[in-house]
Design a protein around this motif. Structure first.
Motif, PDB file in Angstrom:
ATOM      1  N   ARG A 114      34.827  35.025  55.057  1.00 30.19           N
ATOM      2  CA  ARG A 114      35.654  34.016  55.723  1.00 30.19           C
ATOM      3  C   ARG A 114      36.494  33.345  54.651  1.00 30.19           C
ATOM      4  O   ARG A 114      36.002  33.025  53.562  1.00 30.19           O
ATOM      5  N   TYR A 115      37.764  33.141  54.942  1.00 27.97           N
ATOM      6  CA  TYR A 115      38.632  32.464  53.975  1.00 27.97           C
ATOM      7  C   TYR A 115      39.750  31.760  54.729  1.00 27.97           C
ATOM      8  O   TYR A 115      39.938  31.982  55.931  1.00 27.97           O
ATOM      9  N   GLN A 116      40.479  30.929  54.011  1.00 30.01           N
ATOM     10  CA  GLN A 116      41.661  30.301  54.578  1.00 30.01           C
ATOM     11  C   GLN A 116      42.887  30.842  53.874  1.00 30.01           C
ATOM     12  O   GLN A 116      42.840  31.179  52.683  1.00 30.01           O
ATOM     13  N   ASP A 117      43.978  30.962  54.625  1.00 25.60           N
ATOM     14  CA  ASP A 117      45.225  31.391  53.990  1.00 25.60           C
ATOM     15  C   ASP A 117      45.942  30.160  53.434  1.00 25.60           C
ATOM     16  O   ASP A 117      45.412  29.041  53.478  1.00 25.60           O
ATOM     17  N   LEU A 118      47.146  30.374  52.912  1.00 28.28           N
ATOM     18  CA  LEU A 118      47.861  29.277  52.238  1.00 28.28           C
ATOM     19  C   LEU A 118      48.300  28.174  53.195  1.00 28.28           C
ATOM     20  O   LEU A 118      48.732  27.106  52.766  1.00 28.28           O
ATOM     21  N   HIS A 119      48.194  28.440  54.502  1.00 35.04           N
ATOM     22  CA  HIS A 119      48.529  27.403  55.491  1.00 35.04           C
ATOM     23  C   HIS A 119      47.279  26.720  56.028  1.00 35.04           C
ATOM     24  O   HIS A 119      47.367  25.875  56.918  1.00 35.04           O
ATOM     25  N   GLY A 120      46.110  27.130  55.518  1.00 35.98           N
ATOM     26  CA  GLY A 120      44.867  26.508  55.944  1.00 35.98           C
ATOM     27  C   GLY A 120      44.227  27.183  57.145  1.00 35.98           C
ATOM     28  O   GLY A 120      43.178  26.754  57.621  1.00 35.98           O
ATOM     29  N   LYS A 121      44.863  28.262  57.638  1.00 36.12           N
ATOM     30  CA  LYS A 121      44.316  28.967  58.802  1.00 36.12           C
ATOM     31  C   LYS A 121      43.104  29.790  58.374  1.00 36.12           C
ATOM     32  O   LYS A 121      43.132  30.467  57.349  1.00 36.12           O
ATOM     33  N   SER A 122      42.057  29.720  59.182  1.00 33.61           N
ATOM     34  CA  SER A 122      40.810  30.426  58.878  1.00 33.61           C
ATOM     35  C   SER A 122      40.853  31.875  59.362  1.00 33.61           C
ATOM     36  O   SER A 122      41.388  32.153  60.438  1.00 33.61           O
ATOM     37  N   HIS A 123      40.284  32.788  58.564  1.00 33.79           N
ATOM     38  CA  HIS A 123      40.210  34.207  58.929  1.00 33.79           C
ATOM     39  C   HIS A 123      38.816  34.720  58.593  1.00 33.79           C
ATOM     40  O   HIS A 123      38.215  34.281  57.621  1.00 33.79           O
ATOM     41  N   VAL A 124      38.340  35.668  59.388  1.00 33.88           N
ATOM     42  CA  VAL A 124      37.102  36.374  59.054  1.00 33.88           C
ATOM     43  C   VAL A 124      37.430  37.866  59.054  1.00 33.88           C
ATOM     44  O   VAL A 124      37.971  38.392  60.028  1.00 33.88           O
ATOM     45  N   ILE A 125      37.147  38.550  57.932  1.00 32.93           N
ATOM     46  CA  ILE A 125      37.436  39.987  57.863  1.00 32.93           C
ATOM     47  C   ILE A 125      36.227  40.752  57.312  1.00 32.93           C
ATOM     48  O   ILE A 125      35.427  40.207  56.551  1.00 32.93           O
ATOM     49  N   ASP A 126      36.123  41.999  57.751  1.00 34.22           N
ATOM     50  CA  ASP A 126      35.106  42.902  57.221  1.00 34.22           C
ATOM     51  C   ASP A 126      35.802  43.859  56.267  1.00 34.22           C
ATOM     52  O   ASP A 126      36.797  44.476  56.632  1.00 34.22           O
ATOM     53  N   VAL A 127      35.302  43.951  55.068  1.00 39.95           N
ATOM     54  CA  VAL A 127      35.920  44.844  54.083  1.00 39.95           C
ATOM     55  C   VAL A 127      34.833  45.688  53.423  1.00 39.95           C
ATOM     56  O   VAL A 127      33.651  45.318  53.421  1.00 39.95           O
ATOM     57  N   ASP A 128      35.243  46.824  52.865  1.00 36.21           N
ATOM     58  CA  ASP A 128      34.253  47.628  52.149  1.00 36.21           C
ATOM     59  C   ASP A 128      34.893  48.314  50.942  1.00 36.21           C
ATOM     60  O   ASP A 128      36.073  48.123  50.659  1.00 36.21           O
ATOM     61  N   GLY A 129      34.079  49.067  50.232  1.00 36.90           N
ATOM     62  CA  GLY A 129      34.568  49.835  49.087  1.00 36.90           C
ATOM     63  C   GLY A 129      35.093  48.958  47.970  1.00 36.90           C
ATOM     64  O   GLY A 129      34.572  47.877  47.694  1.00 36.90           O
ATOM     65  N   MET A 130      36.170  49.451  47.343  1.00 35.92           N
ATOM     66  CA  MET A 130      36.731  48.800  46.151  1.00 35.92           C
ATOM     67  C   MET A 130      37.172  47.362  46.428  1.00 35.92           C
ATOM     68  O   MET A 130      36.932  46.463  45.625  1.00 35.92           O
ATOM     69  N   PHE A 131      37.819  47.160  47.573  1.00 39.14           N
ATOM     70  CA  PHE A 131      38.314  45.822  47.913  1.00 39.14           C
ATOM     71  C   PHE A 131      37.134  44.843  48.027  1.00 39.14           C
ATOM     72  O   PHE A 131      37.184  43.719  47.513  1.00 39.14           O
ATOM     73  N   ALA A 132      36.061  45.281  48.678  1.00 39.65           N
ATOM     74  CA  ALA A 132      34.867  44.427  48.819  1.00 39.65           C
ATOM     75  C   ALA A 132      34.283  44.099  47.453  1.00 39.65           C
ATOM     76  O   ALA A 132      33.808  42.989  47.199  1.00 39.65           O
ATOM     77  N   ARG A 133      34.314  45.064  46.560  1.00 41.78           N
ATOM     78  CA  ARG A 133      33.784  44.838  45.207  1.00 41.78           C
ATOM     79  C   ARG A 133      34.623  43.811  44.455  1.00 41.78           C
ATOM     80  O   ARG A 133      34.095  42.880  43.839  1.00 41.78           O
ATOM     81  N   VAL A 134      35.929  43.972  44.517  1.00 45.01           N
ATOM     82  CA  VAL A 134      36.813  43.029  43.822  1.00 45.01           C
ATOM     83  C   VAL A 134      36.597  41.611  44.360  1.00 45.01           C
ATOM     84  O   VAL A 134      36.463  40.654  43.596  1.00 45.01           O
ATOM     85  N   LEU A 135      36.501  41.489  45.668  1.00 47.80           N
ATOM     86  CA  LEU A 135      36.301  40.158  46.257  1.00 47.80           C
ATOM     87  C   LEU A 135      34.984  39.545  45.811  1.00 47.80           C
ATOM     88  O   LEU A 135      34.913  38.354  45.487  1.00 47.80           O
ATOM     89  N   GLN A 136      33.934  40.343  45.760  1.00 50.51           N
ATOM     90  CA  GLN A 136      32.631  39.806  45.335  1.00 50.51           C
ATOM     91  C   GLN A 136      32.696  39.336  43.876  1.00 50.51           C
ATOM     92  O   GLN A 136      32.159  38.283  43.524  1.00 50.51           O
ATOM     93  N   HIS A 137      33.368  40.122  43.050  1.00 50.82           N
ATOM     94  CA  HIS A 137      33.527  39.759  41.632  1.00 50.82           C
ATOM     95  C   HIS A 137      34.289  38.425  41.519  1.00 50.82           C
ATOM     96  O   HIS A 137      33.894  37.539  40.749  1.00 50.82           O
ATOM     97  N   GLU A 138      35.371  38.280  42.289  1.00 50.46           N
ATOM     98  CA  GLU A 138      36.198  37.063  42.185  1.00 50.46           C
ATOM     99  C   GLU A 138      35.492  35.847  42.797  1.00 50.46           C
ATOM    100  O   GLU A 138      35.592  34.739  42.264  1.00 50.46           O
ATOM    101  N   ILE A 139      34.797  36.055  43.911  1.00 48.82           N
ATOM    102  CA  ILE A 139      34.066  34.927  44.522  1.00 48.82           C
ATOM    103  C   ILE A 139      32.962  34.468  43.565  1.00 48.82           C
ATOM    104  O   ILE A 139      32.722  33.269  43.407  1.00 48.82           O
TER     105      ILE A 139
END
Ligand code: NI
Length: 178
Positions: A114-139
């Motif tokens: 779950r995250y907010q975009d630059l306008h403050g709008k909330s989003h929930v997305i399911d991701v996997d693979g490389m993108f999921a790894r990068v996000l986990q590293h950055e979070i």
């Protein structure tokens, strides 16, 4: 504004960043500057703490595979992992803040974020693979955690001298602890 990358040894990399509450022009400018910094450094993701800003903001490439450096970027504000898949995989990670060092890290294959975009709008997305790894590293960065924290005691011992050298090399550029 040109952002200065912070390196291993800088205390800010161990701090938990604060939630963003104002979705203003300054935030949008920060995101733009972070994307420029990530591109300049040929990184695949960047957390605000890595440029000395204690705010829960990350930028990342939405990569389908490790070679996908042309992938479009995404900005996430106040990102949070809601769920993790039981499946895990190992990949050799690196980090712009720990130059020259890589190590195998086991992480869940898929996550719900779950995250907010630059306008403050909330989003929930399911991701996997490389993108999921990068996000986990950055979070992790936003929680003061580095990929080397996942390495075994033996691996950490082997890297000790090299990590110390990185901390010494960049010590003059680091801000004094507050
Ligand atoms: Ni990193």
């Amino acid at each position: 504004m040109r952002l200065q990358l912070r390196y291993y040894g800088d205390p800010i990399l161990r701090k938990r960043a604060s939630d963003v509450r104002e979705f203003d022009d300054a935030l949008r400018e920060l995101a733009e500057d972070m994307i420029a910094t990530m591109r300049r450094e040929a990184g695949v993701g960047l957390a605000a703490t890595q440029v000395g800003i204690e705010k829960r903001v990350l930028v990342a490439l939405q990569m389908e595979n490790p070679e996908d450096s042309e992938a479009p970027e995404i900005v996430m504000v106040n990102p949070e992992v809601l769920d993790r898949s039981p499946d895990t995989w190992i990949y050799e990670e690196g980090c712009l803040s720990i130059p020259g060092i890589r190590g195998d890290v086991t992480r869940p294959e898929g996550i719900r974020v779950r995250y907010q975009d630059l306008h403050g709008k909330s989003h929930v997305i399911d991701v996997d693979g490389m993108f999921a790894r990068v996000l986990q590293h950055e979070i992790d960065h936003l929680d003061g955690k580095l990929f080397i924290d996942y390495l075994s005691t033996g691996e950490k011992t082997l890297l000790k001298t090299r990590l110390k050298k990185i901390a010494e090399k960049y010590a003059s550029q680091q801000a004094p602890p507050r």
